[in-house]
Write a protein that holds these residues in place. Structure first.
Motif, PDB file in Angstrom:
ATOM      1  N   ALA A  40      11.900 -19.876  32.013  1.00  0.00           N
ATOM      2  CA  ALA A  40      12.179 -20.169  30.605  1.00  0.00           C
ATOM      3  C   ALA A  40      10.875 -20.558  29.910  1.00  0.00           C
ATOM      4  O   ALA A  40      10.153 -21.434  30.369  1.00  0.00           O
ATOM      5  N   VAL A  41      10.602 -19.870  28.835  1.00  0.00           N
ATOM      6  CA  VAL A  41       9.390 -20.137  28.066  1.00  0.00           C
ATOM      7  C   VAL A  41       9.817 -20.626  26.694  1.00  0.00           C
ATOM      8  O   VAL A  41      10.680 -20.037  26.046  1.00  0.00           O
ATOM      9  N   ALA A  42       9.224 -21.718  26.269  1.00  0.00           N
ATOM     10  CA  ALA A  42       9.559 -22.255  24.955  1.00  0.00           C
ATOM     11  C   ALA A  42       9.051 -21.297  23.878  1.00  0.00           C
ATOM     12  O   ALA A  42       7.934 -20.800  23.953  1.00  0.00           O
ATOM     13  N   PRO A  43       9.899 -20.995  22.879  1.00  0.00           N
ATOM     14  CA  PRO A  43       9.445 -20.091  21.817  1.00  0.00           C
ATOM     15  C   PRO A  43       8.346 -20.739  20.984  1.00  0.00           C
ATOM     16  O   PRO A  43       8.290 -21.957  20.836  1.00  0.00           O
ATOM     17  N   LYS A  44       7.480 -19.882  20.464  1.00  0.00           N
ATOM     18  CA  LYS A  44       6.403 -20.395  19.621  1.00  0.00           C
ATOM     19  C   LYS A  44       6.991 -20.923  18.324  1.00  0.00           C
ATOM     20  O   LYS A  44       7.897 -20.310  17.758  1.00  0.00           O
ATOM     21  N   PRO A  45       6.487 -22.044  17.860  1.00  0.00           N
ATOM     22  CA  PRO A  45       7.003 -22.546  16.582  1.00  0.00           C
ATOM     23  C   PRO A  45       6.590 -21.608  15.450  1.00  0.00           C
ATOM     24  O   PRO A  45       5.468 -21.106  15.416  1.00  0.00           O
ATOM     25  N   ARG A  46       7.528 -21.358  14.554  1.00  0.00           N
ATOM     26  CA  ARG A  46       7.242 -20.469  13.433  1.00  0.00           C
ATOM     27  C   ARG A  46       6.525 -21.212  12.325  1.00  0.00           C
ATOM     28  O   ARG A  46       6.713 -22.403  12.138  1.00  0.00           O
ATOM     29  N   LYS A  47       5.726 -20.462  11.596  1.00  0.00           N
ATOM     30  CA  LYS A  47       5.089 -21.044  10.422  1.00  0.00           C
ATOM     31  C   LYS A  47       6.153 -21.217   9.348  1.00  0.00           C
ATOM     32  O   LYS A  47       7.029 -20.358   9.193  1.00  0.00           O
ATOM     33  N   PRO A  48       6.112 -22.319   8.613  1.00  0.00           N
ATOM     34  CA  PRO A  48       7.112 -22.488   7.553  1.00  0.00           C
ATOM     35  C   PRO A  48       6.920 -21.429   6.465  1.00  0.00           C
ATOM     36  O   PRO A  48       5.808 -20.977   6.190  1.00  0.00           O
ATOM     37  N   LEU A  49       8.028 -21.031   5.873  1.00  0.00           N
ATOM     38  CA  LEU A  49       7.969 -20.038   4.797  1.00  0.00           C
ATOM     39  C   LEU A  49       7.377 -20.670   3.541  1.00  0.00           C
ATOM     40  O   LEU A  49       7.552 -21.863   3.297  1.00  0.00           O
ATOM     41  N   PRO A  50       6.719 -19.873   2.730  1.00  0.00           N
ATOM     42  CA  PRO A  50       6.183 -20.396   1.473  1.00  0.00           C
ATOM     43  C   PRO A  50       7.336 -20.879   0.579  1.00  0.00           C
ATOM     44  O   PRO A  50       8.460 -20.382   0.658  1.00  0.00           O
ATOM     45  N   PRO A  51       7.064 -21.853  -0.285  1.00  0.00           N
ATOM     46  CA  PRO A  51       8.118 -22.411  -1.139  1.00  0.00           C
ATOM     47  C   PRO A  51       8.802 -21.377  -2.028  1.00  0.00           C
ATOM     48  O   PRO A  51      10.002 -21.477  -2.281  1.00  0.00           O
ATOM     49  N   THR A  52       8.068 -20.376  -2.492  1.00  0.00           N
ATOM     50  CA  THR A  52       8.689 -19.372  -3.356  1.00  0.00           C
ATOM     51  C   THR A  52       9.743 -18.563  -2.587  1.00  0.00           C
ATOM     52  O   THR A  52      10.805 -18.258  -3.130  1.00  0.00           O
ATOM     53  N   ILE A  53       9.457 -18.252  -1.326  1.00  0.00           N
ATOM     54  CA  ILE A  53      10.424 -17.504  -0.520  1.00  0.00           C
ATOM     55  C   ILE A  53      11.617 -18.389  -0.185  1.00  0.00           C
ATOM     56  O   ILE A  53      12.768 -17.931  -0.218  1.00  0.00           O
ATOM     57  N   GLN A  54      11.375 -19.653   0.137  1.00  0.00           N
ATOM     58  CA  GLN A  54      12.480 -20.575   0.410  1.00  0.00           C
ATOM     59  C   GLN A  54      13.398 -20.679  -0.803  1.00  0.00           C
ATOM     60  O   GLN A  54      14.628 -20.665  -0.678  1.00  0.00           O
ATOM     61  N   ARG A  55      12.805 -20.764  -1.993  1.00  0.00           N
ATOM     62  CA  ARG A  55      13.600 -20.873  -3.224  1.00  0.00           C
ATOM     63  C   ARG A  55      14.434 -19.606  -3.437  1.00  0.00           C
ATOM     64  O   ARG A  55      15.624 -19.677  -3.751  1.00  0.00           O
ATOM     65  N   GLU A  56      13.821 -18.447  -3.224  1.00  0.00           N
ATOM     66  CA  GLU A  56      14.549 -17.186  -3.400  1.00  0.00           C
ATOM     67  C   GLU A  56      15.685 -17.054  -2.390  1.00  0.00           C
ATOM     68  O   GLU A  56      16.766 -16.576  -2.732  1.00  0.00           O
ATOM     69  N   LEU A  57      15.460 -17.492  -1.152  1.00  0.00           N
ATOM     70  CA  LEU A  57      16.530 -17.455  -0.156  1.00  0.00           C
ATOM     71  C   LEU A  57      17.703 -18.344  -0.566  1.00  0.00           C
ATOM     72  O   LEU A  57      18.863 -17.965  -0.406  1.00  0.00           O
TER      73      LEU A  57
END
Length: 96
Positions: A40-57
């Motif tokens: 079992a390998v721990a998944p790499k942490p993802r970079k947070p999405l930019p605020p504009t993309i978070q808002r659109e989602l």
């Protein structure tokens, strides 16, 4: 005259060939069973999405929730016909 169909299609043959080859290699190698179970390998942490993309989602999620609320809330009259009737079609030959 009709041509005889092969007992196994090409894709199935290649699949069986690959599986048998892998089985022969696995039995021939010492310690292959230990290597077959990956650790079992721990998944790499993802970079947070930019605020504009978070808002659109968030906007799209709200819009989808509103649409689903309207569709689910629509009352069909009793005995109404279904919107879609599925009928299977015969496959056309040679249209690849």
């Amino acid at each position: 005259m009709s041509a005889e169909r092969p007992p196994m299609n090409r894709r199935r043959f290649i699949h069986v060939l690959a599986a048998s080859g892998a089985a022969m290699i696995a039995t021939a190698l010492p310690g292959a069973n230990a290597a077959a179970a990956p650790k079992a390998v721990a998944p790499k942490p993802r970079k947070p999405l930019p605020p504009t993309i978070q808002r659109e989602l968030r906007i799209q999620e709200r819009a989808l929730a509103d649409m689903l609320k309207v569709v689910r809330g629509y009352e069909l009259p009793p005995g109404s016909d279904p919107a879609v009737t599925f009928r299977a079609m015969r496959a056309r030959r040679g249209d690849r």
